[in-house]
Design an enzyme around this catalytic site. Structure first.
Site, mmCIF file in Angstrom:
data_model
loop_
_atom_site.group_PDB
_atom_site.id
_atom_site.type_symbol
_atom_site.label_atom_id
_atom_site.label_comp_id
_atom_site.label_asym_id
_atom_site.label_seq_id
_atom_site.Cartn_x
_atom_site.Cartn_y
_atom_site.Cartn_z
ATOM 1 N N CYS A 1 -2.672 -2.122 1.455
ATOM 2 C CA CYS A 1 -3.184 -3.067 2.440
ATOM 3 C C CYS A 1 -3.094 -4.453 1.832
ATOM 4 C CB CYS A 1 -4.630 -2.735 2.779
ATOM 5 S SG CYS A 1 -5.375 -3.837 3.974
ATOM 6 N N PRO A 2 -2.292 -5.359 2.337
ATOM 7 C CA PRO A 2 -1.638 -5.344 3.646
ATOM 8 C C PRO A 2 -0.372 -4.479 3.740
ATOM 9 C CG PRO A 2 -1.302 -7.466 2.554
ATOM 10 C CD PRO A 2 -2.160 -6.655 1.652
#
Ligand SMILES: Cc1cc2nc3c(=O)[nH]c(=O)nc-3n(C[C@H](O)[C@H](O)[C@H](O)COP(=O)(O)OP(=O)(O)OC[C@H]3O[C@@H](n4cnc5c(N)ncnc54)[C@H](O)[C@@H]3O)c2cc1C
Lengths: 76, 377
Positions: free
Chosen positions: A14-15
Site C-alpha cells: 500500500c499504495p
C-alpha cells in the site's frame, strides 16, 4: 532530454506498484521511460492494463529473481 | 554531536522525544544537542479531520502547543527552513539564521494539491485541512439528496481515508433518513476498491451490501463544475451533485525548491532511512519517496527506528537496526465499527471483521495520540 526513471515498488502493499506508477507518471515528462520494480506478480498484468487504457506505451516486462521489471513510456 | 530535526509534526516530534530520552546523559554532558525547527508553534493532529468533517470533533481538539509536547532539553524554534545546504551541513531559515548540524532529520510532511486538477478545488468538498473539513461539515448538513461521488487522487496521505469517508458518509445519510435520496458512488485509481488486496476483498462486498456503487481505474483528469461531471484519465465520466475529493499530494515546496526530490518527496533508503547518497541526512514520514503508506503510523515506526539508530551512532558509532516497512492503519467501517490493517515490506495485512471495540479503540487513540507524540505510548 528524455530520462529513464526507476520506481522501486518492491514490497509495496500500500499504495502498491500501480499507484506508485500513477504518481510517478504525473512527475515525468512526455518521452520519459519508467521502469517499475515490483515483487507482486499481479503488476505484470495490471500495469499494462492501465497503461493501455490511459494511452501511454507499454514497453515490456521481465522477471528476475522474483522481481518484475515493467517498463512503460509516457506519451502525452 | 548536533542533531537537527526539521519539522515538528508526527515524525519529527516522536523522533525528537525518543532521542532526547536515549541521549539524556549525552545532552547533560554537552556531547549531544537536539534542536528542532518547525513552521508552526502548534502541533496538528491531522487524523482528527475525518471526524471534524462530520462535526464529531471540534477544531481545538486537533491542536496542542508544540513546545509542551517536547522533552526538556530539546531546543525548539518556530523558524521554517528555506534552504538546505547539504554539502555544508547547514540550513538557512526564514529569519535568515544559518544552523549547522552533524546529523539532520527531515520530516516536513506533505500537502494536498487539488489545484493541479482543473476544476477540482472549486467544485469539490474535502477534509484534508481544517478549513475544508469545516466547509464540508456545513455542506453535509445542508445536503438533502442527490448523487455523491468520492474521487481519489494519487499519492494521498492516509490510505484508508477514501474507504473511511465513504462508509461514514453512508451512516451520516442513513441517520438523517436520507439514504433513499442519496446515491453514493465510490471511485478509485487502480483496478480494485483499495490498494491492499485483502482490504479490497472486504470492502467491495461491504459497499454492495450497503448499496454503494463503485468504479475502479478512475483517475480524475478534470471536473466540469457547470455540467457537474468528473472526467477520468481513463476516458470515462461520472455525474455528481456533491463531489468529495481526497486530493493528490506533494511534498513541501521547500523540498522541491532545494531540489531534494521530485514532487517534494526525497529519495530515501528503504531500511536505513538516509537520503540516497547522503549518510548524515535522514528522512521520515510523508516526506520520503518510499512506496509505503503516507500515514502517521509510518512516521511513528520510522521515528522509533531512527531514534534507536541515531542514538547508536552517538553512543556506538554506527546504526543498529533496519526499518522493516511497518505500517498500522485503523479503518472506520461506518460511524461506530472499525477494523485495522498492519503490514510491512514482507507481510500483507489480514484485516478482521469490523467491530465496535476497534472503533472505540480508534476514538481512544485520538486522545491517546498526545501521549504517543511525547513518546510515552
Ligand atoms: C484527514 C486525514 C486523516 C488521517 N488519518 C490518519 C490515520 O487515521 N492514521 C494515520 O496513521 N495517519 C493518518 N493521517 C496521516 C498523518 O496525519 C500524516 O501521515 C502524518 O502527520 C505525517 O507525519 P509527518 O511528520 O511526516 O508530517 P506532519 O505531521 O504533517 O508534520 C510536518 C511538520 O513539518 C513542519 N514544516 C513544514 N514545512 C517546514 C519547513 N520548511 N521547515 C520546518 N518545518 C516545516 C510543519 O509545521 C509540521 O510541523 C491522516 C491525515 C489526514 C489529512
Amino acid at each position: 532530454m528524455s530520462e529513464h526513471k526507476v520506481i522501486d515498488a518492491r514490497g509495496s502493499f500500500c499504495p502498491g506498484p500501480l499507484m506508485e506508477l500513477i504518481a510517478g507518471m504525473k512527475l515525468a515528462q512526455v518521452g520519459d521511460e519508467i521502469e517499475v520494480l515490483s515483487t507482486d506478480k499481479g503488476s505484470a498484468d495490471d500495469i499494462p492494463e492501465w497503461i493501455r487504457k490511459v494511452g501511454h506505451d507499454y514497453l515490456g516486462s521481465r522477471e528476475e529473481g522474483g522481481v518484475w521489471h515493467i517498463t512503460v513510456k509516457k506519451t502525452k | 554531536m548536533r542533531i537537527l530535526i526539521v519539522g515538528g509534526g508526527m515524525g519529527g516530534t516522536i523522533l525528537a522525544n525518543n532521542l532526547a530520552r536515549r541521549l539524556a546523559p549525552e545532552m547533560r554532558s554537552g556531547k549531544a544537542r537536539i534542536s528542532m525547527l518547525s513552521a508552526s508553534e502548534r502541533h496538528f493532529y491531522q487524523p482528527g479531520l475525518l471526524y471534524l468533517a462530520f462535526g464529531r470533533i471540534t477544531p481545538d481538539e486537533l491542536y496542542r502547543d508544540q513546545a509542551s509536547l517536547l522533552e526538556p532539553g530539546i531546543e525548539f524554534r518556530v523558524d521554517p527552513v528555506e534552504e538546505f545546504m547539504l554539502d555544508k551541513n547547514q540550513v538557512k531559515t526564514k529569519s535568515g539564521k544559518v544552523e549547522g548540524y552533524d546529523i539532520v532529520a527531515i520530516a516536513t510532511g506533505s500537502r494536498p494539491v487539488p489545484e493541479l486538477i482543473p476544476g477540482l478545488a472549486e467544485n469539490s468538498e474535502t477534509f484534508y485541512t481544517e478549513e475544508t473539513a469545516l466547509r464540508m461539515f456545513k455542506r453535509l448538513r445542508e445536503f438533502q439528496g442527490g448523487r455523491v461521488v468520492i474521487a481519489v487522487g494519487v499519492p494521498h496521505k492516509c490510505p484508508m481515508a477514501p474507504l473511511e469517508i465513504t462508509f461514514m458518509l453512508h451512516d451520516w445519510f442513513k441517520d438523517r433518513g436520507l439514504n433513499d435520496k442519496v446515491k453514493l458512488h465510490y471511485t478509485y485509481p487502480i483496478g480494485r476498491v483499495h490498494s491492499l488486496e485483502n482490504v479490497a476483498k472486504w470492502a467491495a462486498p461491504e459497499m454492495t451490501r450497503l448499496g454503494i456503487t463503485y468504479e475502479t481505474l478512475f483517475n480524475v483528469k478534470e471536473v466540469d463544475g457547470k455540467a457537474k461531471v468528473v472526467r477520468s484519465e481513463e476516458g470515462s465520466e461520472t455525474p455528481y451533485d456533491l463531489l468529495i475529493s481526497i486530493p493528490a499530494h506533494r511534498g513541501m515546496e521547500v523540498i522541491e525548491k532545494n531540489k531534494l526530490g521530485a514532487g517534494g518527496f526525497i529519495p530515501t533508503h528503504r531500511n536505513q532511512l538516509n537520503m540516497e547518497g547522503r549518510s548524515n541526512v535522514y528522512v521520515l514520514g510523508d516526506t520520503t519517496n518510499l512506496p509505503i503508506s503516507k500515514a502517521g503510523s509510518t512516521a511513528h515506526f520510522q521515528a522509533e527506528a531512527l531514534g534507536e539508530n541515531i542514538a547508536a551512532i552517538v553512543k556506538l558509532g554506527a546504526p543498529v537496526r533496519d526499518y522493516d516497512g511497518k505500517v498500522f492503519c485503523f479503518i472506520e467501517a461506518g460511524k461506530d465499527r472499525a477494523t485495522y490493517a498492519m503490514f510491512d515490506y514482507q507481510n500483507p495485512p489480514d484485516p478482521k471483521a469490523p467491530s465496535k471495540a476497534i472503533h472505540w479503540f480508534k476514538m481512544a487513540y485520538n486522545k491517546l495520540y498526545w501521549t504517543s507524540a511525547r513518546g510515552l505510548l
